[in-house]
Every structure is written in C-alpha cells, then in structure tokens.
Design an enzyme around this catalytic site. Structure first.
Site, PDB file in Angstrom:
ATOM      1  N   ASP A 128       0.807  -1.219   0.000  1.00  0.00           N
ATOM      2  CA  ASP A 128       0.000   0.000   0.000  1.00  0.00           C
ATOM      3  C   ASP A 128       0.839   1.268   0.000  1.00  0.00           C
ATOM      4  O   ASP A 128       0.299   2.377   0.077  1.00  0.00           O
ATOM      5  CB  ASP A 128      -0.993  -0.013   1.166  1.00  0.00           C
ATOM      6  CG  ASP A 128      -2.095  -1.038   0.928  1.00  0.00           C
ATOM      7  OD1 ASP A 128      -2.459  -1.253  -0.236  1.00  0.00           O
ATOM      8  OD2 ASP A 128      -2.585  -1.639   1.904  1.00  0.00           O
TER       9      ASP A 128
ATOM     10  N   ASP B 190      -6.416  -5.707  -4.483  1.00  0.00           N
ATOM     11  CA  ASP B 190      -6.286  -4.272  -4.187  1.00  0.00           C
ATOM     12  C   ASP B 190      -5.030  -3.668  -4.812  1.00  0.00           C
ATOM     13  O   ASP B 190      -4.959  -2.475  -5.085  1.00  0.00           O
ATOM     14  CB  ASP B 190      -6.213  -4.032  -2.666  1.00  0.00           C
ATOM     15  CG  ASP B 190      -7.107  -4.928  -1.838  1.00  0.00           C
ATOM     16  OD1 ASP B 190      -7.390  -6.053  -2.282  1.00  0.00           O
ATOM     17  OD2 ASP B 190      -7.513  -4.517  -0.746  1.00  0.00           O
TER      18      ASP B 190
ATOM     19  N   GLY C 246      -6.640 -19.370  -4.277  1.00  0.00           N
ATOM     20  CA  GLY C 246      -7.208 -18.126  -3.756  1.00  0.00           C
ATOM     21  C   GLY C 246      -7.799 -18.292  -2.369  1.00  0.00           C
ATOM     22  O   GLY C 246      -8.253 -19.385  -2.006  1.00  0.00           O
TER      23      GLY C 246
ATOM     24  N   THR D 173      -9.984 -15.756   0.709  1.00  0.00           N
ATOM     25  CA  THR D 173     -10.460 -14.415   1.047  1.00  0.00           C
ATOM     26  C   THR D 173      -9.814 -13.951   2.343  1.00  0.00           C
ATOM     27  O   THR D 173      -9.196 -14.728   3.067  1.00  0.00           O
ATOM     28  CB  THR D 173     -11.995 -14.351   1.150  1.00  0.00           C
ATOM     29  OG1 THR D 173     -12.376 -12.979   1.042  1.00  0.00           O
ATOM     30  CG2 THR D 173     -12.507 -14.921   2.463  1.00  0.00           C
TER      31      THR D 173
ATOM     32  N   ARG E 149     -15.452  -4.834  -2.490  1.00  0.00           N
ATOM     33  CA  ARG E 149     -14.396  -3.844  -2.709  1.00  0.00           C
ATOM     34  C   ARG E 149     -13.297  -4.389  -3.615  1.00  0.00           C
ATOM     35  O   ARG E 149     -12.699  -3.655  -4.394  1.00  0.00           O
ATOM     36  CB  ARG E 149     -13.838  -3.307  -1.402  1.00  0.00           C
ATOM     37  CG  ARG E 149     -13.131  -1.990  -1.621  1.00  0.00           C
ATOM     38  CD  ARG E 149     -13.047  -1.086  -0.423  1.00  0.00           C
ATOM     39  NE  ARG E 149     -12.397  -1.666   0.719  1.00  0.00           N
ATOM     40  CZ  ARG E 149     -13.039  -2.083   1.809  1.00  0.00           C
ATOM     41  NH1 ARG E 149     -14.335  -1.992   1.894  1.00  0.00           N
ATOM     42  NH2 ARG E 149     -12.359  -2.598   2.816  1.00  0.00           N
TER      43      ARG E 149
ATOM     44  N   TRP F 239     -11.962  -2.530  -6.784  1.00  0.00           N
ATOM     45  CA  TRP F 239     -10.544  -2.203  -7.040  1.00  0.00           C
ATOM     46  C   TRP F 239     -10.151  -2.662  -8.437  1.00  0.00           C
ATOM     47  O   TRP F 239      -9.390  -1.987  -9.138  1.00  0.00           O
ATOM     48  CB  TRP F 239      -9.620  -2.866  -6.016  1.00  0.00           C
ATOM     49  CG  TRP F 239      -9.642  -2.401  -4.582  1.00  0.00           C
ATOM     50  CD1 TRP F 239      -9.651  -3.195  -3.469  1.00  0.00           C
ATOM     51  CD2 TRP F 239      -9.607  -1.044  -4.078  1.00  0.00           C
ATOM     52  NE1 TRP F 239      -9.634  -2.427  -2.320  1.00  0.00           N
ATOM     53  CE2 TRP F 239      -9.609  -1.109  -2.662  1.00  0.00           C
ATOM     54  CE3 TRP F 239      -9.579   0.209  -4.698  1.00  0.00           C
ATOM     55  CZ2 TRP F 239      -9.575   0.036  -1.853  1.00  0.00           C
ATOM     56  CZ3 TRP F 239      -9.562   1.351  -3.884  1.00  0.00           C
ATOM     57  CH2 TRP F 239      -9.559   1.253  -2.493  1.00  0.00           C
TER      58      TRP F 239
HETATM   59  N1  GLY Z   1      -7.000  -2.356   0.705  1.00  0.00           N
HETATM   60  C1  GLY Z   1      -7.692  -2.764   1.850  1.00  0.00           C
HETATM   61  C2  GLY Z   1      -9.156  -2.620   1.735  1.00  0.00           C
HETATM   62  O1  GLY Z   1      -9.685  -2.310   0.691  1.00  0.00           O
HETATM   63  O2  GLY Z   1      -9.796  -2.841   2.751  1.00  0.00           O
END
Ligand code: GLY
Length: 395
Positions: free
Chosen positions: A112, A173, A231, A233, A245, A249
C-alpha cells in the site's frame, strides 16, 4: 489459457438512460464535502483521520496505517476545485510526515505504499511540480520494488518478506498500487518499475480473476517456486464469493494498467468484471459488502460503490464510442453517485466528521462495519470532481 466469461449486463433497461445530474447538484455535493473538511482541517493537519470511524466519528491518528493518504488526497482535490491555499498548506505539512515515514521505514511493510504515496506525493508533484514530493514518491516506489517476488512475478501484499504466512501472497487491491511504479519509470526512465507493475497486473489477471469474471481477494503463490497455489479471502464472505471492494478495485485498477501499458486485455477484463458487479447491485445501486448478497439485511459498502463509480467513469473513457457499454457505465456511475449523494452522506448526521455513511472495512474481522471509511470519502469526492471538471488522474 483461462477464458473469462462475459455475462453482459442483465439489466440494460436500468442503465440505458442518462440520469439527470445537474451542475448545481454536483456543486452542492462538493460544497458539502468542503464544508465538512473545513470543520476538520485543524484536527487533521498534524494528524490523519483513522481508516474508519467509530460511531461515524474518525479519531485522529499518526501516519502509520495504509489509509492516511486518502485525507491528503482529499486536500489536493479540495485545492484543485477551489484554488484555496489553505488546503494546499495542510497537504504540504502532511508531506513531511510521508517523507519521514519512507525514510524511517515506519509501517512500510506493505504494497500500500502505492496508495500512500500516489495520493500524497505523486499528486503533489503533478499539481505543484514539487521536486521534494517527486523525490519522496520515488523513494516509496524504490521501497515497493523490494516486495517484488521475481519467481512469481508479483508484489507481495502484506507483511515482512520473510514471513512464510505472507510470502507469495498477492491481493486484488494491489492494482491500485501499481501506478506509483509505472509513474516512477516514466519520470526516471528506469524500466524496472514498469516491468514489475506490468508483470503483477498480468499475474493478477491470470490468477486472481476467476472464469466468471469475479475475483478472489487474495491469491497465494508458492514461496519457494513461485507456482500458483490458490485463492483465499480475507475480508470477503468466503473464498469463492466476490468481496465487493475487491471487485471495485479491479474495475478501477485494470484500466489504470491499460493507461500505462496500452495492453487492451486489461480493458477487456475490466468490462467483464464491471458487468459482473452491475449484475449484482440492489435497487439503489449501492452494493452489499460482498456481491454474494443482492438483497436482505446485510450491510452495504458505500466505499465500494464510490470506487466502482470512479472505475466505471475511467473505464468508459477508454472504450471506443462504438462499444455498447460505454454509455451504460457512465449512466451506472451517475446512478451510484446520485444514490450516495441522496441517501448515504452524513448530511443526516451533523455530528459526524466523515462524509459517506454505511461503509464496511472488514466484516469477518468485525472492524469498521457500517461506518465511514476514509477511502470511501476520498473516492466519492474524486468521482464528483470527475463530474465537475476535466480531471487529470493522480493515479
Ligand atoms: N486495501 C484494503 C481494503 O480495501 O480494505
């Protein structure tokens, strides 16, 4: 070679007309955001809003989390739309803390770095030409390259590089973190940043996106060989559901990789993922926190709606005029923004210091459920600015 299915848009009718969104409506919505920001400017000058609110109130925090730049990004947006130096002044004060953070490597064990340094320093450089901001963003890009795991061709998302539970794990993300790398190549001429970002985006398309155009939140590559494992989660309902989300993204992130690489396969995937997302929206176009839910009493995630609206507007820009979904995506984004503006803002909660109600950070972790999320506020603001003016990406 995996084929990703395109469901098409099931409810064409719903999005076939352009909703009326008057200039004045957008200006009032922006005015509300600026008013809330003004109320909070002094509190969030040396400090940052936390990632999520508690009872719709953000507490001030140091620059340690992955989310601090969303407030700085809002300051740059506010400066852009008003020209008022008070927002720039606070944003510039905050840049010092971003510099210290990268120099001292405080809370930098994360991909991030992209979010953090795009909306603070890259945006500062793009808007003001600050060489100091450019240098800081490049330091962050350099640090981000350390997370590249060459055998797997991905950037490790979270944690220490020697942590076996995190080694080889990528997450959807991360597509939003890649622009920092692409940009670093553009300004330095050194192609290593771009090559890593491009490889990561290709691997994400290959492994995190599923055949039905939904996606995993996270995906593991074998720590020794780089071979794909599978994968899982983290913040979604289940391993095989699509966390809203994450899907949002991707809708925004793949077009960003298209912009920097010209690889049209990213647009193709974004279209299929956008269709999957639109097909699972409830009546008011604000998604549930996981797309497995399409009705009922589960929480909505307004922040995913705001991200998706920005993504759909960006995606639409890059589709040819002949593409059947070009206007549909614009119309859908407008509908989402109308819904957020009419029914999801803190206008009804004058004591809140946030902007968008009803976000979800991490439902399985019971963290920030039905609260304001600072990235939701940022992307809602970005989406409105996109409607107000010709906006040049910070990403
Ligand atoms: N990137 C972390 C979230 O979207 O919660």
């Amino acid at each position: 070679m995996k084929q990703i299915i395109d469901e098409g848009i099931r409810n064409q009718q719903k999005y076939s007309h352009k909703p009326t969104v008057e200039k004045q409506y957008v200006e009032q919505a922006i005015h509300f955001i600026l008013h809330k920001m003004d109320e909070n400017l002094a509190t969030f000058t040396e400090f940052f809003p936390g990632p999520v609110s508690f009872g719709n109130i953000y507490k001030p925090t140091e620059n340690t989390d992955w989310t601090t730049s969303f407030w700085t990004g809002m300051l740059w947006l506010a400066y852009e739309v008003t020209g008022d130096p008070k927002y720039r002044r606070v944003a510039v004060i905050q840049l010092k803390s971003f510099r210290a953070r990268v120099e001292k490597r405080m809370g930098t064990d994360t991909h991030d770095l992209g979010f953090l340094y795009t909306l603070s320093c890259m945006a500062a450089f793009k808007l003001t030409g600050s060489e100091q901001a450019k240098e800081t963003a490049l330091m962050a890009a350099e640090l981000l390259t350390e997370r590249y795991y060459d055998k797997a061709g991905i950037l490790q998302a979270w944690g220490d590089l020697n942590d076996p539970t995190q080694r080889g794990r990528m997450i959807i993300d991360c597509l939003m973190n890649l622009p920092l790398l692409y940009w670093a190549s553009d300004v330095t001429g050194d192609q290593k940043f771009r090559n890593m970002a491009y490889s990561h985006a290709k691997q994400a398309a290959k492994y995190i996106v599923r055949e039905d155009a939904s996606c995993y939140h996270t995906f593991y590559m074998e720590p020794q060989t780089g071979e794909p494992i599978g994968g899982k989660t983290c913040q979604g309902f289940s391993d095989d559901s699509s966390w809203a989300r994450g899907q949002a993204w991707a809708i925004y992130g793949f077009p960003l990789s298209y912009i920097y690489t010209g690889d049209e396969s990213f647009l193709d995937i974004a279209v299929k993922m956008a269709n999957y997302f639109l097909n699972r929206l409830p009546q008011d176009d604000v998604c549930y926190w996981d797309l497995i839910f399409t009705q009922g009493s589960q929480e909505r995630d307004s922040s995913s709606a705001a991200i998706a609206a920005c993504g759909l507007l960006e995606l639409s820009k890059h589709l040819p005029t002949t593409h059947p979904n070009k206007t549909i995506y614009e119309n859908a984004a407008l509908k989402m923004l109308q819904s957020l503006t009419d029914s999801y803002t803190t206008k009804t909660h004058p004591n809140s210091n946030g902007i968008l109600l009803h976000g979800v950070y991490n439902k399985p972790g019971n963290c920030g459920v039905d609260e304001c999320c600072i990235w939701g506020d940022y992307f809602y603001f970005e989406a409105l600015v996109r409607l107000q003016k010709q906006w040049n990406l910070y990403w």
